[in-house]
Design an enzyme around this catalytic site. Structure first.
Site, mmCIF file in Angstrom:
data_model
loop_
_atom_site.group_PDB
_atom_site.id
_atom_site.type_symbol
_atom_site.label_atom_id
_atom_site.label_comp_id
_atom_site.label_asym_id
_atom_site.label_seq_id
_atom_site.Cartn_x
_atom_site.Cartn_y
_atom_site.Cartn_z
ATOM 1 N N LYS A 188 107.980 41.029 13.659
ATOM 2 C CA LYS A 188 107.013 39.954 13.899
ATOM 3 C C LYS A 188 106.164 39.718 12.649
ATOM 4 C CE LYS A 188 107.025 40.883 18.838
ATOM 5 N NZ LYS A 188 106.409 41.561 19.978
ATOM 6 N N GLN A 238 101.113 45.163 21.228
ATOM 7 C CA GLN A 238 102.519 45.477 21.504
ATOM 8 C C GLN A 238 102.616 46.388 22.742
ATOM 9 O OE1 GLN A 238 105.215 44.177 19.866
ATOM 10 N NE2 GLN A 238 106.496 45.193 21.371
ATOM 11 N N ASP A 292 100.690 35.868 23.457
ATOM 12 C CA ASP A 292 101.772 36.281 24.359
ATOM 13 C C ASP A 292 101.682 35.552 25.707
ATOM 14 O OD1 ASP A 292 103.526 37.948 23.065
ATOM 15 O OD2 ASP A 292 102.351 39.767 23.421
#
Ligand code: NAP
Length: 296
Positions: free
Chosen positions: A50, A94, A117
């Site tokens: 990422k 994460q 997200d």
């Protein structure tokens, strides 16, 4: 019939190139904060990819790596600090977190405006109520700050459907899987696009019969090769979200070789939905930076 292969790698490369172009025109570059807790090797690889993708698109990467021994309170404080930091447009924690840390209160701390997200209750609620949808999933350069943010993998799936020209309006869409990460938000997105949506799960009766109804069949289950050829309506568009590490290597939730003989279009694994997830994360980061970075 041999299905058209939906090349997620190529679509993702195109989306990323467009993002780099948008970012290139901006004087102030968007900033994505990544929070990596503990030593899980897979999480290190994912966050590394990422950050690399951010760098390639001209997005600033602000990285925080903390030990698994961090307390819940300290982790929540870290996220609160990122919310308040005007240099940070998007925040990604994460998952999964190491044992002993609860992701729910951490996600609850993330400002919905910085929630790249799309996993906060505020963003999930806006999507479930149909107040955000395809525009937020696909529009790269909104003229106004978006009302909310859509989870990256479902957004990647609808981008792929859009690229193959799949007709969503009135279509029978069957999603196998009801996670908050994929199945549920995808169901809301497709419903918002006027598909007739059926969401299946582990208690669904006669799953093959339900799948056979689908014009658009999406598998987000985590069971290797669950979807067999005779579960698929001839000509259907099949999107395989599954990523299962097996002795054969990485395989999806769809028996690709067999289903490709029946479907009209299909995503491979790897090279289908996977690359889209990172592309849509970058897209969400660019969208967050349309909003004033210091907004709550
Ligand atoms: P998850 O949270 O484990 O959810 C799996 C869903 O599948 C659940 O709703 C479960 O039903 C359902 N299910 C399990 N076994 C089933 C069966 N035999 N028949 C019907 N339904 C069944 O998984 P997830 O996070 O959504 O991920 C799903 C898959 O997508 C995994 O392989 C994951 O690695 C992959 N994934 C890929 C990406 C990407 O970027 N490509 C991103 C995210 C996830 P219940 O609700 O009844 O338990």
């Amino acid at each position: 019939m041999t299905a058209r292969v939906i090349d997620g790698k190529a679509v993702a490369a195109d989306v990323r190139a467009r993002i780099a172009e948008v970012v290139g025109k901006r004087e102030r570059k968007p900033g994505l904060a990544t929070v990596l807790v503990g030593e899980d090797p897979a999480s290190h690889v994912y966050v590394g990819s990422k950050r690399k993708a951010c760098a390639e698109a001209g997005i600033r990467s602000i990285h925080h790596e903390v030990p698994a021994t961090i307390s819940q309170g300290e982790l929540n404080d870290l996220v609160r600090g990122l919310n308040a930091d005007p240099e940070v447009d998007g925040i990604l924690v994460q998952l999964p977190l190491p044992e002993g840390l609860d992701p729910d209160p951490v996600l609850a701390e993330i400002s919905p405006r910085k929630d790249v997200d799309g996993l906060t209750a505020a963003n999930a609620g806006l999507l479930a109520q149909g107040r955000i949808g395809l525009a937020e999933a696909l529009e790269l350069e909104p003229s106004e700050p978006p009302l909310g943010l859509i989870p990256c993998t479902p957004a990647g799936c609808v981008e792929l459907l859009a690229r193959v020209g799949a007709e969503l309006e009135g279509a029978e869409a069957v999603i196998v899987g009801r996670s908050n990460l994929v199945g549920r938000p995808l169901g809301s997105l497709l419903l918002g696009a006027n598909a007739t949506v059926t969401t299946c799960h582990s208690r669904t009766r006669d799953l093959p019969a339900v799948c056979r109804r689908a014009d658009i069949l999406i598998a987000a289950v985590g069971v290797p090769k669950l979807i067999e050829a005779d579960w698929v309506k001839p000509g259907a568009t099949v999107i395989d979200v599954g990523m299962n590490r097996t002795d054969e290597g990485l395989v999806g939730d769809v028996d690709y070789a067999a289903v490709a003989q029946v479907a009209g279009a299909i995503t491979p694994v790897p090279g289908g939905v996977g690359p889209m997830t990172i592309a849509m994360l970058l897209a969400n980061t660019v969208r967050t930076s349309v909003a004033p970075a210091s907004a709550p």
